[in-house]
Motif scaffolding. Structure first.
Motif, short mmCIF file in Angstrom:
data_model
loop_
_atom_site.label_atom_id
_atom_site.label_comp_id
_atom_site.label_asym_id
_atom_site.label_seq_id
_atom_site.Cartn_x
_atom_site.Cartn_y
_atom_site.Cartn_z
N LYS A 24 0.83 -1.22 0.00
CA LYS A 24 0.00 0.00 0.00
C LYS A 24 0.85 1.26 0.00
O LYS A 24 0.65 2.16 -0.82
CB LYS A 24 -0.95 0.01 1.22
CG LYS A 24 -1.80 -1.25 1.35
CD LYS A 24 -2.69 -1.23 2.57
CE LYS A 24 -1.97 -1.16 3.91
NZ LYS A 24 -1.18 -2.35 4.25
N SER A 25 1.82 1.33 0.94
CA SER A 25 2.66 2.54 1.01
C SER A 25 3.52 2.67 -0.24
O SER A 25 3.77 3.78 -0.72
CB SER A 25 3.57 2.50 2.25
OG SER A 25 2.80 2.57 3.42
N THR A 26 3.97 1.53 -0.75
CA THR A 26 4.80 1.56 -1.96
C THR A 26 3.97 2.11 -3.13
O THR A 26 4.44 2.96 -3.89
CB THR A 26 5.34 0.15 -2.28
OG1 THR A 26 6.01 -0.34 -1.13
CG2 THR A 26 6.29 0.17 -3.46
N PHE A 32 3.01 11.06 5.00
CA PHE A 32 3.79 9.86 5.27
C PHE A 32 3.21 9.05 6.43
O PHE A 32 2.51 9.58 7.29
CB PHE A 32 5.25 10.25 5.55
CG PHE A 32 5.93 10.74 4.31
CD1 PHE A 32 6.60 9.86 3.47
CD2 PHE A 32 5.86 12.07 3.94
CE1 PHE A 32 7.19 10.30 2.30
CE2 PHE A 32 6.45 12.53 2.77
CZ PHE A 32 7.13 11.64 1.94
N GLN A 33 3.54 7.73 6.40
CA GLN A 33 3.02 6.82 7.43
C GLN A 33 3.53 7.22 8.82
O GLN A 33 2.80 7.13 9.79
CB GLN A 33 3.44 5.39 7.08
CG GLN A 33 2.78 4.33 7.91
CD GLN A 33 2.96 2.93 7.30
OE1 GLN A 33 3.36 2.77 6.14
NE2 GLN A 33 2.67 1.91 8.08
N LEU A 34 4.80 7.67 8.91
CA LEU A 34 5.32 8.13 10.19
C LEU A 34 5.23 9.64 10.22
O LEU A 34 5.54 10.30 9.23
CB LEU A 34 6.79 7.69 10.35
CG LEU A 34 6.99 6.18 10.38
CD1 LEU A 34 8.48 5.83 10.37
CD2 LEU A 34 6.32 5.58 11.63
N LEU A 83 -3.07 10.01 1.54
CA LEU A 83 -2.83 9.95 2.99
C LEU A 83 -2.42 8.54 3.40
O LEU A 83 -3.15 7.57 3.13
CB LEU A 83 -4.10 10.33 3.75
CG LEU A 83 -4.66 11.73 3.53
CD1 LEU A 83 -6.02 11.87 4.24
CD2 LEU A 83 -3.69 12.78 4.06
N ASP A 84 -1.26 8.41 4.04
CA ASP A 84 -0.79 7.10 4.49
C ASP A 84 -1.02 6.96 6.00
O ASP A 84 -0.28 7.52 6.80
CB ASP A 84 0.69 6.91 4.14
CG ASP A 84 1.08 5.43 4.12
OD1 ASP A 84 0.27 4.59 4.57
OD2 ASP A 84 2.19 5.12 3.65
N GLU A 85 -2.05 6.24 6.35
CA GLU A 85 -2.42 5.95 7.74
C GLU A 85 -2.50 7.20 8.62
O GLU A 85 -1.80 7.31 9.63
CB GLU A 85 -1.44 4.93 8.35
CG GLU A 85 -1.47 3.61 7.58
CD GLU A 85 -0.84 2.45 8.36
OE1 GLU A 85 -0.85 2.49 9.59
OE2 GLU A 85 -0.34 1.54 7.70
N PRO A 86 -3.38 8.14 8.25
CA PRO A 86 -3.49 9.37 9.03
C PRO A 86 -4.08 9.16 10.42
O PRO A 86 -4.06 10.08 11.24
CB PRO A 86 -4.43 10.24 8.18
CG PRO A 86 -5.24 9.27 7.40
CD PRO A 86 -4.31 8.12 7.12
MG LIG Z 1 2.45 1.14 4.80
#
Ligand SMILES: [Mg+2]
Ligand SMILES: Nc1ncnc2c1ncn2[C@@H]1O[C@H](COP(=O)(O)OP(=O)(O)OP(=O)(O)O)[C@@H](O)[C@H]1O
Length: 275
Positions: A66-68, A108-110, A199-202
């Motif tokens: 997913k993030s990729t 970003f996820q982080l 949005l990555d895991e907001p």
């Molecule tokens: Mg991810």
């Protein structure tokens, strides 16, 4: 549902299965996109459409890609194969800064806030090019960049008010709660006036009481016309916000549709929705 209905055919337009009548022209089309890491296919032939004015969900188990995929769509990672078009233009080879200039912005996820800058400063450093930093801007003089800066401060304050964070304007971003840091991240993206927000895991690392609040802000952005693609593990929020929802596993799309439709598909339930 037959397996063929779960996997989009290479090169064909994927079914959206949203049950909302005739779908509008996609804002972004993704066809057979791949991203390899030393032979490992993190994203393995993904074809999806991002429809304007919707929140599209992207779910799947850890390591699904997913993030990729998000990074490839934002241009922060080049694709190993396939094509990405935005408003009908092939942008596959465009670097991230050029995509950002055309309105594609990711988070970003982080969390990546500047802990030692204030909340307001965090938003201002995200603002688009300052004319005062260009030679022409410098030659034209101070009044141009002061005008730019005033506009950006006004925009940042407008966002802070909208996200109920005006009282935190002068606090260090590092002192905020997990949920507030996530909101800063979203506001930093909004400073760039995106048309497509990735949005990555907001909602990760966010206190459960704040998750609903973030969802409400995202609904407000959607209702204001913003198109959003969101990766998230909080499935009840995905269900509330997203249509369609795309499910990935092992680099591939294994299904898409509304959450209600996906829950009816045994392969998807087995792969991700339970256990
Ligand atoms: Mg991810
Ligand atoms: N920079 C990289 N170099 C090598 N392998 C990578 C890199 N980034 C991701 N991967 C691998 O690609 C696969 C997909 O990772 P990715 O981070 O896209 O998954 P994800 O669906 O976002 O997972 P999560 O839900 O845990 O965030 C994983 O096997 C991961 O280890």
């Amino acid at each position: 549902m037959s397996p063929s209905a779960l996997e989009p055919t290479a090169g064909s337009a994927p079914a959206t299965g949203t049950g909302l009548g005739v779908a509008p022209q996609p804002m972004m089309t993704v066809r057979n996109v791949e991203r390899h890491f030393e032979g490992m296919r993190a994203v393995d032939g993904v074809s999806i459409d991002i429809l304007p004015g919707r929140i599209t969900g992207l779910i799947g188990p850890n390591g699904a890609g997913k993030s990729t995929l998000l990074a490839v769509l934002a241009g922060t990672l080049p694709a190993s194969g396939g094509t990405v078009t935005f408003d009908g233009t092939d942008i596959t080879e465009w670097p991230a800064w050029r995509r950002a200039r055309h309105g594609m912005i990711r988070t970003f996820q982080l969390p990546s806030e500047f802990a030692e800058l204030t909340v307001l400063e965090n938003l201002l450093v995200a603002a688009p090019n300052h004319r005062g930093e260009s030679l022409r801007g410098a030659l034209l003089g101070r009044r141009y960049w002061i005008a730019d800066e005033r506009r950006e401060v006004a925009r940042a304050r407008e966002l802070l008010a909208r996200f109920s964070l005006s009282a935190k304007e002068s606090e260090y971003a590092g002192s905020l709660s997990g949920g507030q840091k996530r909101l800063i991240e979203i506001m930093r993206a909004l400073m760039l006036q995106p048309r497509l927000l990735l949005l990555d895991e907001p909602m990760s690392g966010v206190h459960p009481s704040i998750i609903g609040e973030i969802a409400r802000y995202l609904e407000g952005l959607r209702d204001g016309g913003l198109t959003i693609l969101i990766v998230e593990h909080e499935l009840h929020m995905i269900e509330r916000l997203c249509n369609p929802v795309i499910v990935m596993a092992q680099g591939k799309v294994i299904g898409q549709g509304s959450m209600i439709e996906l829950r009816r598909q045994r392969e998807i339930v087995d792969a991700y929705l339970v256990g």
